[in-house]
Design a protein around this motif. Structure first.
Motif, mmCIF file in Angstrom:
data_model
loop_
_atom_site.group_PDB
_atom_site.id
_atom_site.type_symbol
_atom_site.label_atom_id
_atom_site.label_comp_id
_atom_site.label_asym_id
_atom_site.label_seq_id
_atom_site.Cartn_x
_atom_site.Cartn_y
_atom_site.Cartn_z
ATOM 1 N N VAL A 284 0.894 -1.314 -0.035
ATOM 2 C CA VAL A 284 -0.045 0.088 0.056
ATOM 3 C C VAL A 284 0.789 1.330 -0.065
ATOM 4 C CG1 VAL A 284 -1.647 1.284 1.318
ATOM 5 C CG2 VAL A 284 -1.846 -1.099 1.043
ATOM 6 N N ARG A 285 1.923 1.251 0.775
ATOM 7 C CA ARG A 285 2.804 2.581 1.074
ATOM 8 C C ARG A 285 3.607 2.715 -0.273
ATOM 9 N NH1 ARG A 285 3.887 0.105 6.113
ATOM 10 N NH2 ARG A 285 5.887 -0.883 5.249
ATOM 11 N N VAL A 498 -9.604 2.705 3.798
ATOM 12 C CA VAL A 498 -9.615 3.683 2.714
ATOM 13 C C VAL A 498 -8.352 3.470 2.028
ATOM 14 C CG1 VAL A 498 -9.744 6.061 1.711
ATOM 15 C CG2 VAL A 498 -11.340 5.224 3.710
ATOM 16 N N ALA A 499 -7.170 3.578 2.465
ATOM 17 C CA ALA A 499 -5.923 3.564 1.822
ATOM 18 C C ALA A 499 -5.912 2.249 1.120
ATOM 19 C CB ALA A 499 -4.726 3.895 2.677
ATOM 20 N N GLU A 500 -6.178 1.176 1.760
ATOM 21 C CA GLU A 500 -5.790 -0.126 1.293
ATOM 22 C C GLU A 500 -6.918 -0.485 0.266
ATOM 23 O OE1 GLU A 500 -4.705 -4.466 2.346
ATOM 24 O OE2 GLU A 500 -4.152 -2.797 3.250
ATOM 25 N N ALA A 501 -8.118 0.123 0.373
ATOM 26 C CA ALA A 501 -8.949 -0.004 -0.802
ATOM 27 C C ALA A 501 -8.681 0.581 -1.981
ATOM 28 C CB ALA A 501 -10.550 0.217 -0.211
ATOM 29 N N GLY A 502 -8.329 1.909 -1.692
ATOM 30 C CA GLY A 502 -7.650 2.682 -2.865
ATOM 31 C C GLY A 502 -6.453 1.869 -3.669
ATOM 32 N N ALA A 503 -5.683 1.301 -3.084
ATOM 33 C CA ALA A 503 -4.644 0.739 -3.799
ATOM 34 C C ALA A 503 -5.049 -0.703 -4.518
ATOM 35 C CB ALA A 503 -3.467 0.054 -2.656
ATOM 36 N N MET A 504 -5.934 -1.455 -3.853
ATOM 37 C CA MET A 504 -6.517 -2.644 -4.577
ATOM 38 C C MET A 504 -7.652 -2.235 -5.413
ATOM 39 S SD MET A 504 -8.738 -4.637 -1.644
ATOM 40 C CE MET A 504 -7.154 -4.993 -0.806
#
Length: 641
Positions: A284-285, A498-504
């Motif tokens: 994610v990062r 939110v950040a994880e969902a945005g990445a996947m």
């Protein structure tokens, strides 16, 4: 400036007093050393009296040189209430140097003294200086322990963390806690002592031990506990009238950071019936690293936490967009303080309802990832100002999504809510319409996705800050209905999701999080009152004020795994939902536009409600849905019996 001057004056007075005390100490140690050398006899011949005369002749110089050496070793600059090994080493070194200088003076000034005197004087000077310095700390500690304000304290946990906390409580001059007993579930420790404090028994004895030992404060010092066991122990603690504190996490033992400054008040998230979710990974990062990221509503509770998460990923540029300049300023100053020039941060003020402003924003910064967190979210307020909910939430999302497509944004992530599931109010319906706006764009080169989660603990306008304010004011704590249950997550969990969902995200997905068991709002109120060392119904009253317009008794279950698709993360699911076409969504927006035109201040809310019912098929009347939910709950209880 005046406070600084006063502080400097106090410091000089303190140092002068310490110098005078040391001068007396040097003189007493010199005479005592000589007297010890002659075995405390008073019958001295002429030769021996000469030694005393020489000692008196050297005394002014001995005192002066000793004080100067103490200055060089910094013995007048230390805070002696925190004295430790380092200060003890400095005292020993200073005393040894002073003794060496005294030997030199004896020969230079031809004032011979017995050889054993010099060693005795060095040892006595060392012991005397140590006694003065550490005696101050000891007396201060005893004064605190026996003082009227000392709180009788119980530690739960006699392991490594408990030992560290106990050590600091016993030695810190600022601690107002007197640890009187410990509790630990390890039977091998029962009946023994830790640093002189008895270990009474296991957690099953907590209530009677707290009563027997007149405990006023309980500190939970077992950072490695799982959430369920922690909750059980905290619930036991809350049956007492004691104030509660806890250590945050096991990592602080590994880092050697456990101490009084890690102790904090028990937070309501400590009582959730699940472990905290930790989602953000290196993948994610890496995804956000080097990208231009825009966060609308970036000054809000969720938006600002997203900004913090993205800032850690080393983006090429982070753009914070918000209409409320105070919040935007706060997150700007926080990120500047944390990252300085290492973060390319831009803060812009404006509204997502203003297409021209959005056009300029996207044209200038060319974001690659957009997190859309700008929205009106308060259910009762939006019931009264329903047109504003539609204009800001629905049309604001539509405008931002249009600009994302026009300027080639890679991914667009909408922040949604569980209130969009079978909505009973305008706010929830507006967020469901936002999801439709996103899901209809499956043919776009921009990947659109929405993230849906429940109530966020501690966010602006949430129930927990309200309860805390009411408790601080002496009550009453107001709840709408004792039967209300909600799913909860923390602000960091929401931002991580939110950040994880945005990445996947690929396109059109609706991500939801497994949030565990729901929690009764009434239980939250009781827990918060008990955490404050007060008794519900006695010290602080809890009052029911009735359901607010559009409010549900029971939020819909977010997770029905048989209806959802799994992702790489076991806690994140994708809801299967047939997307509308762009034409379908445009027709719905046209209906809403007519309703907004028909409104006249507050008198037009009926038009909006009718338009919402016509455009959101899953919209329900709150009274009918609550009655149905309550009936189903009663049937389940009967079946269980």
């Amino acid at each position: 400036m005046q406070n600084l001057h006063e502080s400097s004056t106090k410091k000089r007075i303190r140092q002068l007093c310490l110098i005078l005390i040391d001068a007396v100490c040097v003189a007493v140690c010199a005479m005592l050393a000589l007297w010890t050398r002659f075995e405390f006899t008073t019958d001295l011949d002429a030769a021996y009296r000469t030694f005393f005369e020489n000692a008196f002749r050297l005394l002014p110089l001995t005192i002066t040189t000793t004080v100067l050496i103490y200055v060089i070793f910094g013995l007048y600059d230390s805070l002696w209430e925190f004295a430790g090994e380092r200060e003890a080493v400095h005292i020993c070194g200073a005393s040894a140097c002073a003794a060496a200088v005294h030997v030199l003076m004896q020969y230079l000034l031809d004032c011979p003294l017995p050889r054993s005197f010099l060693l005795l004087h060095c040892v006595l000077l060392m012991l005397g200086t140590l006694a003065l310095r550490f005696g101050y700390r000891f007396v201060r500690r005893i004064r605190v322990r026996v003082g009227k304000n000392a709180r009788r304290t119980m530690l739960v946990g006699a392991g490594a963390a408990g030992a560290m906390i106990l050590n600091e409580l016993q030695h810190s001059g600022f601690s107002q806690n007197k640890v009187v007993c410990l509790i630990d579930d390890d039977p091998a420790k029962h009946g023994r002592t830790l640093k002189g404090v008895p270990i009474i028994g296991g957690c099953d004895t907590l209530l009677r031990t707290a009563e027997k030992w007149r405990v006023e404060e309980i500190i939970l010092a077992i950072p490695s506990l799982r959430a369920e066991r922690r909750r059980e122990i905290l619930e036991l603690c809350q049956q007492t009238s004691c104030k509660l504190k806890t250590l945050p996490g096991i990592y602080q033992i590994v880092n050697g950071e456990v101490g009084l400054h890690q102790l904090r008040e028990v937070q309501i998230e400590d009582l959730l019936m699940r472990d905290a979710v930790n989602l953000q990974s290196k993948t994610v990062r890496d995804y956000y690293s080097g990208k231009v990221v825009l966060v609308t509503g970036g000054g809000g509770s969720i938006g600002s936490e997203i900004c913090r998460r993205i800032a850690k990923c080393a983006p090429k540029k982070l753009v914070v967009f918000d209409i409320y300049e105070n919040n935007a300023y706060d997150i700007q100053q926080e990120l500047i303080s944390e990252y300085g020039q290492g973060l390319n941060l831009v803060v812009e003020i404006g509204s997502v309802r203003d297409r021209k402003r959005l056009e300029g924003l996207f044209s200038m910064h060319r974001p690659q990832v957009v997190f859309h967190a700008a929205a009106h979210k308060h259910v009762p307020l939006m019931e009264r100002s329903s047109a504003e909910a539609i204009k800001n939430n629905v049309y604001g999302t539509y405008n931002t999504a249009d600009m994302a497509e026009k300027y080639g944004v890679e991914k667009f992530i909408l922040i949604s809510t569980d209130k969009a599931v079978n909505p009973t109010n305008v706010m929830g319906a507006s967020k469901r319409l936002c999801e439709m706006v996103i899901q209809c764009r499956t043919d776009s080169t921009t990947s659109f996705a929405a993230v849906r989660f429940g109530n966020v603990l501690g966010s602006n306008g949430s129930v927990v800050p309200l309860f805390r304010r009411q408790i601080a004011a002496g009550g009453p704590v107001t709840i709408t209905d004792k039967r209300i249950v909600r799913y909860f997550m923390t602000i960091p969990e929401a931002a991580q999701l939110v950040a994880e969902a945005g990445a996947m995200a690929k396109n059109g997905e609706l991500f939801v999080l497994d949030m565990g068991k729901p929690v009764r709002i009434y239980d939250l109120a009781v827990n918060l009152i008990q955490q404050s060392g007060l008794k519900p119904g006695i010290d602080i009253q809890i009052e029911e004020i009735g359901l607010r317009p559009g409010e549900k008794l029971y939020e819909e279950l977010l997770i029905k795994t048989e209806m959802l698709d799994k992702t790489e993360n076991d806690l994140i699911f994708i809801e299967r939902d047939s997307a509308l076409t762009r034409d379908d969504v445009d027709r719905k927006l046209a209906i809403l536009a007519k309703a907004i035109e028909a409104t006249d201040g507050l008198s037009g809310t009926a038009h909006i409600h009718e338009a919402v019912k016509a455009t959101v098929p899953t919209f329900h009347d709150p009274e009918e849905l609550n009655a149905k939910a309550e009936s189903m709950r009663e049937m389940r209880e009967v079946a269980t019996v």
